[in-house]
Design a protein around this motif. Structure first.
Motif, PDB file in Angstrom:
ATOM      1  N   LEU A   1      14.594 -14.172  -4.732  1.00  0.00           N
ATOM      2  CA  LEU A   1      13.323 -14.814  -5.074  1.00  0.00           C
ATOM      3  C   LEU A   1      13.535 -16.240  -5.562  1.00  0.00           C
ATOM      4  CD1 LEU A   1      11.432 -11.869  -6.819  1.00  0.00           C
ATOM      5  CD2 LEU A   1      10.860 -12.959  -4.636  1.00  0.00           C
ATOM      6  N   ALA A   2      14.619 -16.485  -6.290  1.00  0.00           N
ATOM      7  CA  ALA A   2      14.893 -17.844  -6.752  1.00  0.00           C
ATOM      8  C   ALA A   2      15.152 -18.770  -5.564  1.00  0.00           C
ATOM      9  CB  ALA A   2      16.092 -17.847  -7.700  1.00  0.00           C
ATOM     10  N   LEU A   3      15.923 -18.305  -4.597  1.00  0.00           N
ATOM     11  CA  LEU A   3      16.170 -19.095  -3.394  1.00  0.00           C
ATOM     12  C   LEU A   3      14.891 -19.289  -2.591  1.00  0.00           C
ATOM     13  CD1 LEU A   3      19.591 -17.752  -2.056  1.00  0.00           C
ATOM     14  CD2 LEU A   3      19.064 -20.107  -2.698  1.00  0.00           C
ATOM     15  N   LEU A   4      14.060 -18.243  -2.529  1.00  0.00           N
ATOM     16  CA  LEU A   4      12.808 -18.338  -1.787  1.00  0.00           C
ATOM     17  C   LEU A   4      11.911 -19.409  -2.384  1.00  0.00           C
ATOM     18  CD1 LEU A   4      10.995 -17.227   0.458  1.00  0.00           C
ATOM     19  CD2 LEU A   4      10.157 -15.502  -1.159  1.00  0.00           C
ATOM     20  N   LEU A   5      11.837 -19.481  -3.706  1.00  0.00           N
ATOM     21  CA  LEU A   5      11.020 -20.508  -4.351  1.00  0.00           C
ATOM     22  C   LEU A   5      11.563 -21.899  -4.048  1.00  0.00           C
ATOM     23  CD1 LEU A   5       8.608 -21.123  -6.091  1.00  0.00           C
ATOM     24  CD2 LEU A   5      10.031 -20.786  -8.119  1.00  0.00           C
ATOM     25  N   GLU A   6      12.895 -22.058  -3.996  1.00  0.00           N
ATOM     26  CA  GLU A   6      13.484 -23.349  -3.632  1.00  0.00           C
ATOM     27  C   GLU A   6      13.095 -23.756  -2.215  1.00  0.00           C
ATOM     28  OE1 GLU A   6      17.687 -23.485  -4.138  1.00  0.00           O
ATOM     29  OE2 GLU A   6      17.631 -22.798  -6.230  1.00  0.00           O
ATOM     30  N   VAL A   7      13.152 -22.800  -1.302  1.00  0.00           N
ATOM     31  CA  VAL A   7      12.815 -23.091   0.094  1.00  0.00           C
ATOM     32  C   VAL A   7      11.343 -23.453   0.229  1.00  0.00           C
ATOM     33  CG1 VAL A   7      12.615 -22.071   2.404  1.00  0.00           C
ATOM     34  CG2 VAL A   7      14.671 -21.669   1.031  1.00  0.00           C
ATOM     35  N   VAL A   8      10.480 -22.710  -0.454  1.00  0.00           N
ATOM     36  CA  VAL A   8       9.043 -22.996  -0.400  1.00  0.00           C
ATOM     37  C   VAL A   8       8.761 -24.386  -0.958  1.00  0.00           C
ATOM     38  CG1 VAL A   8       6.803 -22.307  -1.329  1.00  0.00           C
ATOM     39  CG2 VAL A   8       8.359 -20.569  -0.459  1.00  0.00           C
ATOM     40  N   ASP A   9       9.465 -24.743  -2.043  1.00  0.00           N
ATOM     41  CA  ASP A   9       9.316 -26.091  -2.602  1.00  0.00           C
ATOM     42  C   ASP A   9       9.743 -27.150  -1.594  1.00  0.00           C
ATOM     43  OD1 ASP A   9       8.212 -25.722  -5.112  1.00  0.00           O
ATOM     44  OD2 ASP A   9      10.143 -25.337  -6.069  1.00  0.00           O
ATOM     45  N   ALA A  10      10.893 -26.922  -0.966  1.00  0.00           N
ATOM     46  CA  ALA A  10      11.429 -27.907  -0.022  1.00  0.00           C
ATOM     47  C   ALA A  10      10.510 -28.098   1.178  1.00  0.00           C
ATOM     48  CB  ALA A  10      12.820 -27.492   0.433  1.00  0.00           C
ATOM     49  N   ARG A  11       9.876 -27.017   1.618  1.00  0.00           N
ATOM     50  CA  ARG A  11       8.986 -27.095   2.783  1.00  0.00           C
ATOM     51  C   ARG A  11       7.608 -27.652   2.421  1.00  0.00           C
ATOM     52  NH1 ARG A  11      10.722 -23.825   7.122  1.00  0.00           N
ATOM     53  NH2 ARG A  11      12.983 -24.069   7.192  1.00  0.00           N
ATOM     54  N   GLY A  12       7.302 -27.697   1.143  1.00  0.00           N
ATOM     55  CA  GLY A  12       5.997 -28.195   0.724  1.00  0.00           C
ATOM     56  C   GLY A  12       4.866 -27.226   0.986  1.00  0.00           C
ATOM     57  N   TRP A  13       5.201 -25.936   1.142  1.00  0.00           N
ATOM     58  CA  TRP A  13       4.155 -24.950   1.394  1.00  0.00           C
ATOM     59  C   TRP A  13       3.324 -24.720   0.138  1.00  0.00           C
ATOM     60  CZ3 TRP A  13       8.317 -21.759   4.199  1.00  0.00           C
ATOM     61  CH2 TRP A  13       8.253 -22.016   5.576  1.00  0.00           C
ATOM     62  N   THR A  14       2.044 -24.525   0.330  1.00  0.00           N
ATOM     63  CA  THR A  14       1.142 -24.255  -0.786  1.00  0.00           C
ATOM     64  C   THR A  14       0.313 -23.012  -0.471  1.00  0.00           C
ATOM     65  OG1 THR A  14      -0.593 -25.670   0.160  1.00  0.00           O
ATOM     66  CG2 THR A  14       0.962 -26.697  -1.384  1.00  0.00           C
ATOM     67  N   VAL A  15      -0.241 -22.438  -1.498  1.00  0.00           N
ATOM     68  CA  VAL A  15      -1.152 -21.303  -1.352  1.00  0.00           C
ATOM     69  C   VAL A  15      -2.466 -21.689  -2.016  1.00  0.00           C
ATOM     70  CG1 VAL A  15      -1.623 -18.920  -2.023  1.00  0.00           C
ATOM     71  CG2 VAL A  15       0.657 -19.553  -1.222  1.00  0.00           C
ATOM     72  N   ASP A  16      -3.534 -21.559  -1.286  1.00  0.00           N
ATOM     73  CA  ASP A  16      -4.854 -21.886  -1.804  1.00  0.00           C
ATOM     74  C   ASP A  16      -5.125 -21.105  -3.093  1.00  0.00           C
ATOM     75  OD1 ASP A  16      -7.961 -21.027  -1.771  1.00  0.00           O
ATOM     76  OD2 ASP A  16      -7.708 -23.028  -0.929  1.00  0.00           O
ATOM     77  N   PRO A  17      -5.743 -21.751  -4.116  1.00  0.00           N
ATOM     78  CA  PRO A  17      -6.019 -21.036  -5.373  1.00  0.00           C
ATOM     79  C   PRO A  17      -6.807 -19.749  -5.173  1.00  0.00           C
ATOM     80  CG  PRO A  17      -6.351 -23.385  -5.673  1.00  0.00           C
ATOM     81  CD  PRO A  17      -6.093 -23.186  -4.210  1.00  0.00           C
ATOM     82  N   ALA A  18      -7.759 -19.768  -4.239  1.00  0.00           N
ATOM     83  CA  ALA A  18      -8.519 -18.545  -3.985  1.00  0.00           C
ATOM     84  C   ALA A  18      -7.605 -17.435  -3.468  1.00  0.00           C
ATOM     85  CB  ALA A  18      -9.640 -18.823  -2.984  1.00  0.00           C
ATOM     86  N   MET A  19      -6.612 -17.816  -2.640  1.00  0.00           N
ATOM     87  CA  MET A  19      -5.657 -16.838  -2.131  1.00  0.00           C
ATOM     88  C   MET A  19      -4.791 -16.297  -3.265  1.00  0.00           C
ATOM     89  SD  MET A  19      -4.304 -15.119   0.302  1.00  0.00           S
ATOM     90  CE  MET A  19      -5.038 -15.930   1.730  1.00  0.00           C
ATOM     91  N   ALA A  20      -4.397 -17.171  -4.186  1.00  0.00           N
ATOM     92  CA  ALA A  20      -3.596 -16.730  -5.319  1.00  0.00           C
ATOM     93  C   ALA A  20      -4.362 -15.710  -6.164  1.00  0.00           C
ATOM     94  CB  ALA A  20      -3.185 -17.926  -6.171  1.00  0.00           C
ATOM     95  N   VAL A  21      -5.667 -15.948  -6.337  1.00  0.00           N
ATOM     96  CA  VAL A  21      -6.496 -14.990  -7.079  1.00  0.00           C
ATOM     97  C   VAL A  21      -6.583 -13.661  -6.324  1.00  0.00           C
ATOM     98  CG1 VAL A  21      -8.828 -14.513  -7.904  1.00  0.00           C
ATOM     99  CG2 VAL A  21      -7.822 -16.779  -8.249  1.00  0.00           C
ATOM    100  N   GLU A  22      -6.785 -13.744  -5.006  1.00  0.00           N
ATOM    101  CA  GLU A  22      -6.877 -12.508  -4.210  1.00  0.00           C
ATOM    102  C   GLU A  22      -5.585 -11.707  -4.286  1.00  0.00           C
ATOM    103  OE1 GLU A  22      -7.879 -10.993   0.342  1.00  0.00           O
ATOM    104  OE2 GLU A  22      -8.104 -13.103  -0.194  1.00  0.00           O
ATOM    105  N   LYS A  23      -4.450 -12.409  -4.275  1.00  0.00           N
ATOM    106  CA  LYS A  23      -3.172 -11.702  -4.388  1.00  0.00           C
ATOM    107  C   LYS A  23      -3.078 -10.970  -5.721  1.00  0.00           C
ATOM    108  CE  LYS A  23      -0.307 -15.073  -3.605  1.00  0.00           C
ATOM    109  NZ  LYS A  23       1.022 -15.711  -3.499  1.00  0.00           N
ATOM    110  N   ARG A  24      -3.531 -11.602  -6.794  1.00  0.00           N
ATOM    111  CA  ARG A  24      -3.501 -10.946  -8.102  1.00  0.00           C
ATOM    112  C   ARG A  24      -4.386  -9.699  -8.093  1.00  0.00           C
ATOM    113  NH1 ARG A  24      -1.717 -13.057 -13.094  1.00  0.00           N
ATOM    114  NH2 ARG A  24      -0.541 -14.991 -12.835  1.00  0.00           N
ATOM    115  N   VAL A  25      -5.572  -9.845  -7.530  1.00  0.00           N
ATOM    116  CA  VAL A  25      -6.483  -8.692  -7.477  1.00  0.00           C
ATOM    117  C   VAL A  25      -5.845  -7.535  -6.715  1.00  0.00           C
ATOM    118  CG1 VAL A  25      -8.696  -7.873  -6.571  1.00  0.00           C
ATOM    119  CG2 VAL A  25      -8.571 -10.086  -7.725  1.00  0.00           C
TER     120      VAL A  25
END
Length: 369
Positions: free
Chosen positions: A226-250
């Motif tokens: 997971l630590a490596l995955l977060l590094e890769v996501v940072d490097a790629r500049g990928w984002t998740v829409d706030p509404a999607m982040a809320v849906e994932k929590r739900v």
């Protein structure tokens, strides 16, 4: 047609296009002349004459912008007349593809424009029904409900459906294989996994929904992964829409509420990690982009009872060929159509969902002099 598709590939592989839509790079690679000639060679037979199936009507999903090109291209190579319904909800990469198709068609052999059509219309049973009666093969992509709805519209008696309904895919990670791998191999595996998961917002049928840690003692492996995955996501500049982040929590709290998840972790808006209470608790429905339930298993064979016909792709890292073959043999075709390395889950092939597509798009005539 090979020439037309090859020129389309060159447009999709242009650096500016590939940077904006990385998934088009994979599509462009699939449409290279060498790959196209391989697809054509799969259609040849020594024991029969091979002909186009005839008229083919494609109904691809809106959530995967590129999938329609793969099946349409193979059908076009087979010599079929094709109509592809492009969803009005398609955007982004789909628009780029359509613009490239129109540009290449201007200088193509006129037969391409006469025999290939990309159309857009709303939900209209009259139009879909007319095209269904016109076709010899109807190719339906989408959820189970979408497939059932379209199937209610009749085909001519000699025609048939080729369906790609709801599918679920998994990732399997050998804890022993991970520890034995050097840092570069681990990072490359995570980069491949990230491409599998984050392209198409993890909604593609072959995107991994759950990660199975196989071999025991997986806590340390999971944390590093997971630590490596977060590094890769940072490097790629990928984002998740706030509404999607809320849906994932739900959805994550929902899995906890029914006892499927015993612990939840939200290290970042782009990553949601869940600890499942067992392999049988792995969710088959999409729960959001960047949502990764984890479950542990002693061996690959322990996962066999949890697999069924809905399961499509198992992407893997750290296993020996013998382990993978034993897993596939034990499954015995009752579930899982593809077992591929991390980074290849979204790589389309001529064999998809257990179908040999070049064969599906052709008809055979037996000739005995």
């Amino acid at each position: 047609m090979v020439d037309f598709l090859a020129r389309l590939a060159r447009k999709l592989l242009a650096p500016a296009v590939a940077r904006q839509h990385p998934e088009l790079g994979s599509l462009g690679y699939f449409l290279r002349p060498a790959e196209l000639h391989r697809a054509v060679s799969r259609m040849r037979r020594d024991d029969a004459l091979v002909f186009p199936r005839g008229n083919v009507f494609h109904l691809p999903p809106a959530n995967v912008d590129t999938i329609f090109v793969y099946s349409w291209a193979l059908s076009a190579l087979a010599g079929n007349h094709n109509v592809v319904r492009i969803s009005s909800r398609s955007a982004g990469a789909a628009e780029v593809i359509l613009e490239a198709l129109n540009a290449v068609a201007e200088d193509a052999d006129p037969i391409v424009a006469r025999t290939q059509r990309m159309v857009t219309y709303g939900y209209d049973d009259a139009i879909t029904g007319a095209l269904s009666k016109w076709c010899d093969l109807r190719v339906i992509w989408g959820g189970d409900n979408a497939v059932d709805t379209i199937r209610k519209l009749p085909l001519r008696p000699s025609a048939r459906d080729l369906t790609f309904p709801d599918r679920t895919s998994w990732a399997v990670l050998s804890t022993a294989g991970w520890r034995a791998a050097d840092p570069a191999a681990r990072r490359a595996a995570v980069v491949g996994f990230a491409n599998d998961a984050y392209w198409f917002d993890q909604a593609a049928c072959s995107s991994p929904r759950t990660v199975f840690l196989v071999g025991g003692d997986g806590d340390g492996v999971r944390a590093e992964f997971l630590a490596l995955l977060l590094e890769v996501v940072d490097a790629r500049g990928w984002t998740v829409d706030p509404a999607m982040a809320v849906e994932k929590r739900v959805n994550a709290y929902g899995l906890a509420a029914i006892g499927a998840a015993g612990a939840l972790d939200f290290p970042d808006n782009r990553i949601t990690a869940l600890t499942l209470t067992g392999t049988e608790a792995a969710p088959r429905r999409w729960i959001g982009a960047g949502a990764f339930p984890f479950a542990e298993a002693g061996s690959l064979l322990d996962l066999v009872p949890a697999m069924n016909r809905q399961d499509q792709t198992v992407s893997h890292f750290g296993f020996t060929p013998a382990e993978l073959e034993a897993f596939a043999t034990e499954l015995g075709g009752r579930g899982v159509d593809r077992i591929v390395p991390f980074g290849s889950a979204l790589t389309f092939g001529a064999i998809w969902d257990g179908y040999d597509l070049p064969s599906e798009f052709t008809r055979l005539t037996v000739l005995q002099p």
